[in-house]
Motif scaffolding. Structure first.
Motif, mmCIF file in Angstrom:
data_model
loop_
_atom_site.group_PDB
_atom_site.id
_atom_site.type_symbol
_atom_site.label_atom_id
_atom_site.label_comp_id
_atom_site.label_asym_id
_atom_site.label_seq_id
_atom_site.Cartn_x
_atom_site.Cartn_y
_atom_site.Cartn_z
ATOM 1 N N SER A 17 64.537 32.027 28.024
ATOM 2 C CA SER A 17 65.149 31.223 27.184
ATOM 3 C C SER A 17 66.432 31.257 26.455
ATOM 4 C CB SER A 17 64.199 31.062 25.785
ATOM 5 O OG SER A 17 64.332 32.351 25.365
ATOM 6 N N GLU A 18 67.169 30.259 26.308
ATOM 7 C CA GLU A 18 68.493 30.554 25.450
ATOM 8 C C GLU A 18 68.344 30.359 24.222
ATOM 9 O OE1 GLU A 18 70.872 27.711 27.695
ATOM 10 O OE2 GLU A 18 71.262 29.055 29.430
ATOM 11 N N LYS A 19 69.269 30.522 23.510
ATOM 12 C CA LYS A 19 69.383 30.554 21.926
ATOM 13 C C LYS A 19 69.020 29.260 21.487
ATOM 14 C CE LYS A 19 72.649 32.049 18.538
ATOM 15 N NZ LYS A 19 73.947 32.373 18.401
ATOM 16 N N VAL A 20 67.763 29.450 20.773
ATOM 17 C CA VAL A 20 66.902 28.248 19.795
ATOM 18 C C VAL A 20 66.862 27.080 20.949
ATOM 19 C CG1 VAL A 20 66.742 27.326 17.715
ATOM 20 C CG2 VAL A 20 68.141 29.299 17.936
ATOM 21 N N GLU A 21 66.580 27.253 22.150
ATOM 22 C CA GLU A 21 66.298 26.101 22.855
ATOM 23 C C GLU A 21 64.917 26.202 23.703
ATOM 24 O OE1 GLU A 21 69.613 25.063 25.391
ATOM 25 O OE2 GLU A 21 70.883 24.665 23.610
ATOM 26 N N LEU A 22 63.921 26.820 23.118
ATOM 27 C CA LEU A 22 62.806 27.159 23.652
ATOM 28 C C LEU A 22 61.762 25.743 23.448
ATOM 29 C CD1 LEU A 22 61.019 28.910 25.603
ATOM 30 C CD2 LEU A 22 60.393 30.152 23.494
ATOM 31 N N PRO A 23 61.843 25.209 24.267
ATOM 32 C CA PRO A 23 60.569 23.762 24.069
ATOM 33 C C PRO A 23 59.249 24.138 23.852
ATOM 34 C CG PRO A 23 62.033 23.391 25.922
ATOM 35 C CD PRO A 23 62.136 24.793 25.810
ATOM 36 N N ILE A 24 58.461 23.462 22.789
ATOM 37 C CA ILE A 24 57.352 23.942 22.526
ATOM 38 C C ILE A 24 56.154 23.661 23.538
ATOM 39 C CG2 ILE A 24 57.559 23.417 20.039
ATOM 40 C CD1 ILE A 24 56.234 20.994 20.157
ATOM 41 N N HIS A 25 56.839 22.622 24.816
ATOM 42 C CA HIS A 25 56.054 22.485 25.859
ATOM 43 C C HIS A 25 55.756 23.708 26.824
ATOM 44 C CE1 HIS A 25 58.553 18.996 24.417
ATOM 45 N NE2 HIS A 25 57.283 18.382 24.458
ATOM 46 N N TYR A 26 56.723 24.620 26.883
ATOM 47 C CA TYR A 26 56.588 25.649 27.559
ATOM 48 C C TYR A 26 54.941 26.546 27.862
ATOM 49 C CZ TYR A 26 61.394 26.333 28.973
ATOM 50 O OH TYR A 26 62.716 26.275 29.604
ATOM 51 N N ALA A 27 54.622 26.792 28.940
ATOM 52 C CA ALA A 27 53.328 27.322 28.944
ATOM 53 C C ALA A 27 53.263 28.881 28.570
ATOM 54 C CB ALA A 27 53.105 27.223 30.645
ATOM 55 N N GLU A 28 54.469 29.555 28.519
ATOM 56 C CA GLU A 28 54.655 30.763 28.184
ATOM 57 C C GLU A 28 54.309 30.758 26.718
ATOM 58 O OE1 GLU A 28 57.027 30.759 32.110
ATOM 59 O OE2 GLU A 28 56.449 29.141 30.039
ATOM 60 N N LEU A 29 55.079 29.854 26.101
ATOM 61 C CA LEU A 29 55.060 29.658 24.613
ATOM 62 C C LEU A 29 53.475 29.476 24.008
ATOM 63 C CD1 LEU A 29 56.452 29.560 21.733
ATOM 64 C CD2 LEU A 29 56.757 27.288 22.047
ATOM 65 N N GLU A 30 52.929 28.354 24.895
ATOM 66 C CA GLU A 30 51.544 28.122 24.594
ATOM 67 C C GLU A 30 50.658 29.036 24.749
ATOM 68 O OE1 GLU A 30 48.695 25.357 23.162
ATOM 69 O OE2 GLU A 30 50.743 25.200 23.425
ATOM 70 N N SER A 31 51.080 30.029 25.515
ATOM 71 C CA SER A 31 49.960 31.168 25.705
ATOM 72 C C SER A 31 50.114 32.044 24.530
ATOM 73 C CB SER A 31 50.586 31.981 27.082
ATOM 74 O OG SER A 31 49.584 33.092 27.128
ATOM 75 N N ILE A 32 51.422 32.437 24.170
ATOM 76 C CA ILE A 32 51.647 33.208 22.956
ATOM 77 C C ILE A 32 50.991 32.466 21.699
ATOM 78 C CG2 ILE A 32 53.329 33.981 21.460
ATOM 79 C CD1 ILE A 32 55.221 33.973 23.650
ATOM 80 N N TYR A 33 51.152 31.226 21.589
ATOM 81 C CA TYR A 33 50.614 30.447 20.365
ATOM 82 C C TYR A 33 49.005 30.657 20.407
ATOM 83 C CZ TYR A 33 49.030 26.745 17.647
ATOM 84 O OH TYR A 33 48.328 25.795 16.641
ATOM 85 N N SER A 34 48.500 30.357 21.570
ATOM 86 C CA SER A 34 46.859 30.239 21.770
ATOM 87 C C SER A 34 46.349 31.722 21.534
ATOM 88 C CB SER A 34 46.389 29.725 23.112
ATOM 89 O OG SER A 34 46.966 30.799 24.115
ATOM 90 N N GLN A 35 47.093 32.890 21.568
ATOM 91 C CA GLN A 35 46.692 34.024 21.413
ATOM 92 C C GLN A 35 46.853 34.740 20.063
ATOM 93 O OE1 GLN A 35 46.350 36.577 25.263
ATOM 94 N NE2 GLN A 35 47.737 34.885 25.868
ATOM 95 N N THR A 36 47.642 33.871 19.410
ATOM 96 C CA THR A 36 47.781 34.527 17.968
ATOM 97 C C THR A 36 47.384 33.386 16.801
ATOM 98 O OG1 THR A 36 50.239 33.748 18.215
ATOM 99 C CG2 THR A 36 49.623 35.954 18.664
ATOM 100 N N ILE A 37 48.202 32.243 16.778
ATOM 101 C CA ILE A 37 48.159 31.379 15.577
ATOM 102 C C ILE A 37 46.800 30.592 15.840
ATOM 103 C CG2 ILE A 37 49.127 29.278 14.581
ATOM 104 C CD1 ILE A 37 51.851 30.576 15.005
#
Length: 266
Positions: A17-37
């Motif tokens: 990712s670049e500075k504050v440009e990480l879309p919420i659609h990213y599969a990697e972000l979804e993996s982090i979200y699903s295993q925490t929040i």
């Protein structure tokens, strides 16, 4: 780096990712979200070994994702070393004067009417942000365990999720609020590591500081911005056309993610 520590519950995840440009659609972000929040973590601290490892980028993206998931979300900047949330989200910095009210009057709701360069920059309506204070007023009080705990309890009465952007674990100066103190009060803790930049000795030092406060990591996140795969670059560039060709860009991203050749690490 040839060694990495990860939680038995949450795997280490690579994110480019670049500075504050990480879309919420990213599969990697979804993996982090699903295993925490998504697993019930309500207070989440995000930290790193040293600066510029992508903590603010990840904190903003997770906050947006939590809000999109229907969670009333508060994003807090407790990086007194190098605060960035106010600048990134275009909100006014203020001193923390409402200590008795746990800074409730300092919480802002960013206006998304200003111009944005991409869909990833849009601040969802309703996201609450507590930027770092202009001056470290009340820093000594915040260092008290009971006060920090009381802040979290007060915030969690008002919000479903509280995400805290902390200072680097290894950054020590007189203005800093130690990241391990914050982490010890939260339900979950993520440690970001910048691939090819963070050294093993720095990671070991950060892990020792966290474990010394009894902190159990929820997981570690690799920031691969210095060594992205070709697939990562194609996916990142695809979001430039997302607004005009959402269906086609979605199909391209799915194809790229499934391609072993495009996702080979160099």
């Amino acid at each position: 780096m040839n060694h990495f520590v990860k939680s038995p519950e949450v795997e280490s995840i690579s994110v480019t990712s670049e500075k504050v440009e990480l879309p919420i659609h990213y599969a990697e972000l979804e993996s982090i979200y699903s295993q925490t929040i998504d697993r019930g973590v309500r207070s989440l601290a995000i930290t790193s070994c040293h600066g510029s490892e992508g903590v603010t980028t990840l904190a903003c993206a997770l906050a947006k994702r939590a809000l999109a998931g229907g969670h009333k979300t508060l994003l807090v900047d407790m990086n007194f070393c190098r605060p960035a949330l106010a600048r990134e989200l275009d909100i006014e910095e203020k001193p923390w004067q409402d200590l008795e009210g746990f800074m409730s009057s300092e919480i802002a709701y960013p206006d998304q009417t200003h111009a944005v360069s991409s869909p990833a920059d849009v601040v969802p309506s309703g996201l609450a942000v507590l930027p770092a204070p202009v001056t470290p007023t009340g820093n000594l009080m915040l260092r008290e365990k009971h006060f920090l705990s009381a802040c979290l309890q007060a915030w969690l009465k008002e919000f479903d999720v509280v995400i805290i952007d902390t200072s680097p674990v290894n950054a020590i100066n007189r203005h800093n609020l130690p990241a391990e103190r914050i982490a010890a009060e939260c339900d979950g803790v993520l440690l970001t590591v910048r691939s090819g930049v963070t050294r093993q000795a720095e990671l070991s030092m950060a892990m020792e500081r966290l474990s010394g406060m009894g902190v159990q990591l929820s997981g570690c996140v690799f920031n691969d911005i210095n060594s992205p795969t070709l697939g990562d670059e194609i996916i990142r560039e695809s979001y430039r056309l997302q607004r005009w060709l959402p269906g086609l860009m979605g199909r391209i991203r799915r194809w790229v993610r499934e391609s072993p050749v495009l996702n080979m690490s160099v």
